[in-house]
Write a protein that holds these residues in place. Structure first.
Motif, PDB file in Angstrom:
ATOM      1  N   ILE A 138      29.982 -65.795 -37.522  1.00 56.76           N
ATOM      2  CA  ILE A 138      29.099 -66.759 -37.236  1.00 56.76           C
ATOM      3  C   ILE A 138      28.158 -66.242 -36.203  1.00 56.76           C
ATOM      4  O   ILE A 138      28.521 -65.632 -35.199  1.00 56.76           O
ATOM      5  CB  ILE A 138      29.854 -67.949 -36.745  1.00 56.76           C
ATOM      6  N   ALA A 139      26.806 -66.334 -36.546  1.00 56.71           N
ATOM      7  CA  ALA A 139      25.901 -65.620 -35.527  1.00 56.71           C
ATOM      8  C   ALA A 139      24.974 -66.613 -34.643  1.00 56.71           C
ATOM      9  O   ALA A 139      24.802 -67.641 -35.303  1.00 56.71           O
ATOM     10  CB  ALA A 139      24.821 -64.859 -36.332  1.00 56.71           C
ATOM     11  N   THR A 141      21.815 -68.261 -32.414  1.00 61.51           N
ATOM     12  CA  THR A 141      20.017 -68.316 -32.638  1.00 61.51           C
ATOM     13  C   THR A 141      19.520 -67.220 -31.727  1.00 61.51           C
ATOM     14  O   THR A 141      18.291 -66.547 -31.819  1.00 61.51           O
ATOM     15  CB  THR A 141      19.382 -69.624 -32.153  1.00 61.51           C
ATOM     16  N   THR A 221      30.256 -65.413 -32.465  1.00 61.96           N
ATOM     17  CA  THR A 221      29.177 -65.161 -31.510  1.00 61.96           C
ATOM     18  C   THR A 221      28.498 -66.319 -31.063  1.00 61.96           C
ATOM     19  O   THR A 221      27.394 -66.891 -31.989  1.00 61.96           O
ATOM     20  CB  THR A 221      28.577 -64.150 -31.952  1.00 61.96           C
ATOM     21  N   GLY A 222      28.796 -67.091 -30.280  1.00 62.09           N
ATOM     22  CA  GLY A 222      27.953 -68.274 -29.810  1.00 62.09           C
ATOM     23  C   GLY A 222      28.500 -68.826 -28.680  1.00 62.09           C
ATOM     24  O   GLY A 222      29.276 -68.338 -27.812  1.00 62.09           O
ATOM     25  N   GLY A 223      28.337 -70.308 -28.477  1.00 59.84           N
ATOM     26  CA  GLY A 223      28.749 -71.009 -27.327  1.00 59.84           C
ATOM     27  C   GLY A 223      30.148 -71.488 -27.231  1.00 59.84           C
ATOM     28  O   GLY A 223      30.951 -71.179 -28.352  1.00 59.84           O
ATOM     29  N   ALA A 240      33.511 -64.586 -29.119  1.00 61.58           N
ATOM     30  CA  ALA A 240      32.657 -64.047 -28.178  1.00 61.58           C
ATOM     31  C   ALA A 240      31.628 -65.121 -27.685  1.00 61.58           C
ATOM     32  O   ALA A 240      30.890 -65.547 -28.422  1.00 61.58           O
ATOM     33  CB  ALA A 240      31.811 -62.866 -29.008  1.00 61.58           C
ATOM     34  N   GLY A 241      32.019 -65.708 -26.352  1.00 59.68           N
ATOM     35  CA  GLY A 241      31.471 -67.031 -25.901  1.00 59.68           C
ATOM     36  C   GLY A 241      30.675 -66.809 -24.900  1.00 59.68           C
ATOM     37  O   GLY A 241      29.879 -65.770 -24.756  1.00 59.68           O
ATOM     38  N   ALA A 242      30.158 -67.957 -24.331  1.00 60.04           N
ATOM     39  CA  ALA A 242      29.065 -68.199 -23.275  1.00 60.04           C
ATOM     40  C   ALA A 242      29.323 -67.172 -22.163  1.00 60.04           C
ATOM     41  O   ALA A 242      30.524 -66.804 -21.822  1.00 60.04           O
ATOM     42  CB  ALA A 242      28.763 -69.384 -23.049  1.00 60.04           C
ATOM     43  N   CYS A 274      23.243 -62.847 -23.749  1.00 61.00           N
ATOM     44  CA  CYS A 274      24.235 -63.630 -22.974  1.00 61.00           C
ATOM     45  C   CYS A 274      24.850 -62.744 -21.602  1.00 61.00           C
ATOM     46  O   CYS A 274      25.235 -63.347 -20.719  1.00 61.00           O
ATOM     47  CB  CYS A 274      25.637 -63.739 -23.782  1.00 61.00           C
ATOM     48  N   GLU A 363      24.234 -71.951 -17.731  1.00 61.27           N
ATOM     49  CA  GLU A 363      23.817 -70.744 -18.583  1.00 61.27           C
ATOM     50  C   GLU A 363      22.413 -71.207 -18.873  1.00 61.27           C
ATOM     51  O   GLU A 363      22.401 -71.913 -20.248  1.00 61.27           O
ATOM     52  CB  GLU A 363      24.502 -70.341 -19.521  1.00 61.27           C
ATOM     53  N   HIS A 393      32.723 -62.935 -18.870  1.00 58.01           N
ATOM     54  CA  HIS A 393      31.714 -62.299 -19.561  1.00 58.01           C
ATOM     55  C   HIS A 393      31.095 -61.091 -18.856  1.00 58.01           C
ATOM     56  O   HIS A 393      31.432 -59.661 -19.178  1.00 58.01           O
ATOM     57  CB  HIS A 393      30.600 -63.323 -20.083  1.00 58.01           C
ATOM     58  N   ILE A 439      30.215 -59.650 -27.782  1.00 60.93           N
ATOM     59  CA  ILE A 439      31.160 -59.312 -26.416  1.00 60.93           C
ATOM     60  C   ILE A 439      32.244 -60.215 -26.324  1.00 60.93           C
ATOM     61  O   ILE A 439      32.105 -61.592 -25.930  1.00 60.93           O
ATOM     62  CB  ILE A 439      30.204 -59.182 -25.315  1.00 60.93           C
TER      63      ILE A 439
HETATM   64  P1  NAD Z   1      25.445 -72.238 -30.615  1.00 66.95           P
HETATM   65  O1  NAD Z   1      27.098 -72.340 -30.117  1.00 66.95           O
HETATM   66  O2  NAD Z   1      24.669 -73.352 -30.654  1.00 66.95           O
HETATM   67  O3  NAD Z   1      25.685 -71.676 -31.994  1.00 66.95           O
HETATM   68  C1  NAD Z   1      26.352 -70.439 -32.440  1.00 66.95           C
HETATM   69  C2  NAD Z   1      26.614 -70.581 -33.850  1.00 66.95           C
HETATM   70  O4  NAD Z   1      27.781 -71.527 -34.108  1.00 66.95           O
HETATM   71  C3  NAD Z   1      25.634 -71.008 -34.805  1.00 66.95           C
HETATM   72  O5  NAD Z   1      25.406 -70.261 -35.953  1.00 66.95           O
HETATM   73  C4  NAD Z   1      25.854 -72.584 -34.918  1.00 66.95           C
HETATM   74  O6  NAD Z   1      25.245 -72.844 -36.159  1.00 66.95           O
HETATM   75  C5  NAD Z   1      27.396 -72.568 -35.024  1.00 66.95           C
HETATM   76  N1  NAD Z   1      27.922 -73.519 -34.467  1.00 66.95           N
HETATM   77  C6  NAD Z   1      27.760 -74.020 -33.318  1.00 66.95           C
HETATM   78  N2  NAD Z   1      28.426 -75.484 -33.155  1.00 66.95           N
HETATM   79  C7  NAD Z   1      29.251 -75.400 -34.385  1.00 66.95           C
HETATM   80  C8  NAD Z   1      30.162 -76.320 -34.940  1.00 66.95           C
HETATM   81  N3  NAD Z   1      30.767 -77.427 -34.088  1.00 66.95           N
HETATM   82  N4  NAD Z   1      30.744 -75.947 -36.124  1.00 66.95           N
HETATM   83  C9  NAD Z   1      30.160 -75.187 -37.019  1.00 66.95           C
HETATM   84  N5  NAD Z   1      29.393 -74.275 -36.469  1.00 66.95           N
HETATM   85  C10 NAD Z   1      28.859 -74.443 -35.162  1.00 66.95           C
HETATM   86  O7  NAD Z   1      24.832 -70.902 -29.779  1.00 66.95           O
HETATM   87  P2  NAD Z   1      23.612 -70.505 -29.575  1.00 66.95           P
HETATM   88  O8  NAD Z   1      22.495 -71.345 -29.006  1.00 66.95           O
HETATM   89  O9  NAD Z   1      22.898 -70.046 -30.823  1.00 66.95           O
HETATM   90  O10 NAD Z   1      23.766 -69.200 -28.871  1.00 66.95           O
HETATM   91  C11 NAD Z   1      23.781 -68.940 -27.516  1.00 66.95           C
HETATM   92  C12 NAD Z   1      25.103 -68.991 -27.082  1.00 66.95           C
HETATM   93  O11 NAD Z   1      25.987 -68.015 -27.463  1.00 66.95           O
HETATM   94  C13 NAD Z   1      25.165 -68.875 -25.464  1.00 66.95           C
HETATM   95  O12 NAD Z   1      26.315 -69.475 -24.948  1.00 66.95           O
HETATM   96  C14 NAD Z   1      25.539 -67.284 -25.339  1.00 66.95           C
HETATM   97  O13 NAD Z   1      26.088 -66.863 -24.056  1.00 66.95           O
HETATM   98  C15 NAD Z   1      26.255 -67.023 -26.585  1.00 66.95           C
HETATM   99  N6  NAD Z   1      26.357 -65.698 -26.907  1.00 66.95           N
HETATM  100  C16 NAD Z   1      27.309 -65.083 -26.695  1.00 66.95           C
HETATM  101  C17 NAD Z   1      27.597 -63.546 -27.081  1.00 66.95           C
HETATM  102  C18 NAD Z   1      28.646 -62.790 -26.764  1.00 66.95           C
HETATM  103  O14 NAD Z   1      28.608 -61.614 -27.217  1.00 66.95           O
HETATM  104  N7  NAD Z   1      29.432 -63.169 -26.037  1.00 66.95           N
HETATM  105  C19 NAD Z   1      26.383 -63.095 -27.607  1.00 66.95           C
HETATM  106  C20 NAD Z   1      25.263 -64.120 -27.952  1.00 66.95           C
HETATM  107  C21 NAD Z   1      25.425 -65.276 -27.785  1.00 66.95           C
END
Ligand code: NAD
Length: 468
Positions: A138-139, A141, A221-223, A240-242, A274, A363, A393, A439
């Motif tokens: 999962i990637a 934005t 990789t996301g929130g 890999a979170g926030a 991040c 953040e 992080h 990460i």
């Molecule tokens: P986001 O959490 O909104 O989205 C990330 C991915 O998860 C997207 O593909 C989204 O469609 C999916 N998603 C989110 N909630 C979901 C749910 N309930 N069910 C199914 N899919 C879901 O994050 P974003 O705004 O795209 O990215 C920014 C966040 O990611 C920041 O918090 C940042 O710190 C973190 N991030 C962490 C790393 C790392 O390596 N630790 C790298 C990049 C970004």
């Protein structure tokens, strides 16, 4: 001539099976890894992975090189960097070029999969990294293409196929990149559909992907929400979170260099990474000089309380977090919305703030950088630990005091700790080491690489083959 009828029969059966499978998928796919339905994408990734098992390590190395070459081809690199900025409305084209090239050049390949061996009177035992099978990735934005590039290299190097779930707001650029990579792989003779996704990425499709029985590992990789979801899935998961990376500056630091590094790191891709500097904790005795130097390097200081309130109103949502339409926007853009016109040389919006301020606590992922004053370095370290919120992080410190650098590194427990450099030194830009855009602090893999996406398996030969 002896003809092995059984062998020929088996061969013909296999060919017919393959033709049937490809024919049955043909109606449901758009080519180069893009499918209408998640089930079909998963089926294709499963078939691809089974075929991939028969490929040699040199095949894998060749395919990893294909991914690097496809991304680094000038027209492709420019296309995905441009599309990412236009589609998401976030980040800076010139920095996307750097980040995408970094992911292609410095994500480790098969050389990461080192074998352990134990020999003795009882023979030879090896432990090798073996694929999970089909991985669901999962990637975000914020780094849509960088994550796909880096994950594809590591996951394919480890022998897996991948189903990507891009963020719906980065759909077109993600699909374009996945098609380009698959086209390159197919032309190089790799099994079709090693990297797949669906035509319409959505939360519903991500949920289908996570629940699909073919998917043996999840990498988010996301929130916080998506990290929590994959960790509750019952499958092997990497989260890999926030982050909310604090920067500590003490009185022993090279203040001019610290100021330049902080502005460079904070403004990189408009603060989307991040790992990027999100707030500064400065020792009082050098805070004025630090701010003076940051202003010389492209920071615009906002002192007027009414203007700071206007900025809060502008960029914060009702929950106190960042408004999506200001995430990844430039300092110039944000300032223009509060009636201040500046040139592109202004890269960061700076203000002094108390430690409770939402700009300090949240953040934001935009180049707004609050500075909090504290009386000494010990107080700075304690506050930085609080502001990092236990994300494990990234943190940064500018200091020449080895004892205090060591103290902060030990206490803050972040996956990345950068000393005397910009945050991006932590992912291999101007700092030693490989790169990743996944990460994994919460689950402990750290900066992920091919071996993070592999299972350890032991093979035991009893008696012999030891040569000591
Ligand atoms: P986001 O959490 O909104 O989205 C990330 C991915 O998860 C997207 O593909 C989204 O469609 C999916 N998603 C989110 N909630 C979901 C749910 N309930 N069910 C199914 N899919 C879901 O994050 P974003 O705004 O795209 O990215 C920014 C966040 O990611 C920041 O918090 C940042 O710190 C973190 N991030 C962490 C790393 C790392 O390596 N630790 C790298 C990049 C970004």
């Amino acid at each position: 001539m002896n003809i092995d009828v059984n062998m020929i029969e088996a061969l013909v059966k296999k060919v017919i099976e393959n033709v049937n499978v490809n024919a049955s998928l043909e109606n449901k796919e758009y080519g180069y890894g893009i499918f209408e339905h998640m089930d079909d994408a998963a089926e294709a990734a499963t078939i691809a992975q089974q075929k991939y098992l028969n490929c040699s390590m040199s095949d894998r190395a060749k395919y990893v090189q294909v991914i690097r070459d496809v991304v680094l081809k000038k027209e492709n690199l420019e296309l995905i960097s441009q599309m990412a900025v236009e589609e998401t409305g976030m980040g800076k084209y010139e920095h996307k070029l750097i980040k995408n090239a970094l992911a292609a050049n410095k994500s480790p390949g098969i050389e990461d999969l080192t074998t352990e061996a134990m020999t003795g009177d009882d023979g030879l035992t090896i432990v090798e990294y073996s694929p999970f099978g089909v991985i669901g990735a999962i990637a975000p934005t914020t780094n849509p293409t960088e994550t796909i590039i880096s994950n594809s290299i590591g996951m394919l190097a480890a022998g897996n196929s991948v189903i990507f779930s891009p963020h719906p707001r980065a759909k077109n650029v993600s699909l374009t990149l996945i098609k380009l990579i698959n086209k390159g792989l197919e032309e190089a003779g790799a099994p079709r559909n090693l990297i797949v996704t669906v035509k319409e990425p959505s939360i519903e499709n991500t949920n289908k992907m996570m629940a699909h029985p073919a998917v043996r590992m999840l990498v988010a990789t996301g929130g916080p929400a998506i990290v929590k979801t994959v960790l509750s899935s019952g499958k092997k998961a990497i989260g890999a979170g926030a982050g909310n990376p604090p920067v500590v500056v003490d009185e022993t630091a090279d203040i001019e260099k610290a100021a330049a590094d902080i502005v460079d790191g904070c403004s990189f891709d408009n603060n989307l990474p991040c790992i990027a500097e999100k707030e500064v904790v400065a020792v009082d005795s050098i805070a004025d000089y630090l701010i003076f130097n940051m202003k010389k390097c492209g920071a615009y200081e906002v002192k007027d309380q009414a203007l700071i309130s206007q900025l809060e109103e502008l960029v914060l949502n009702e929950k106190g977090g960042p408004k999506t339409n200001f995430v990844g926007k430039s300092a110039q853009h944000i300032l223009s919305h509060v009636g201040i016109q500046v040139g592109p040389e202004v890269r960061v919006i700076l203000m002094e703030a108390c430690k409770e301020h939402p700009f300090v606590q949240e953040e934001l992922m935009m180049p707004i950088l609050p500075v909090v004053r504290v009386k000494d370095v010990d107080e700075a370290i304690q506050l930085a630990i609080k502001l990092e919120h236990g994300n494990r992080h990234t943190a940064i410190m500018h200091s020449r005091n080895v004892d205090k650098l060591t103290k902060m590194a030990k206490l803050i427990q972040t996956t990345i700790f950068v000393k005397n450099g910009p945050s991006y030194a932590g992912i291999g830009v101007g700092g030693e080491g490989y790169t990743t855009f996944t990460i994994a602090g919460p689950t402990g893999e750290g900066l992920t690489s091919a071996k993070s996406f592999a299972r350890k398996r032991r093979c035991v030969l009893v008696g012999g083959l030891d040569v000591r």
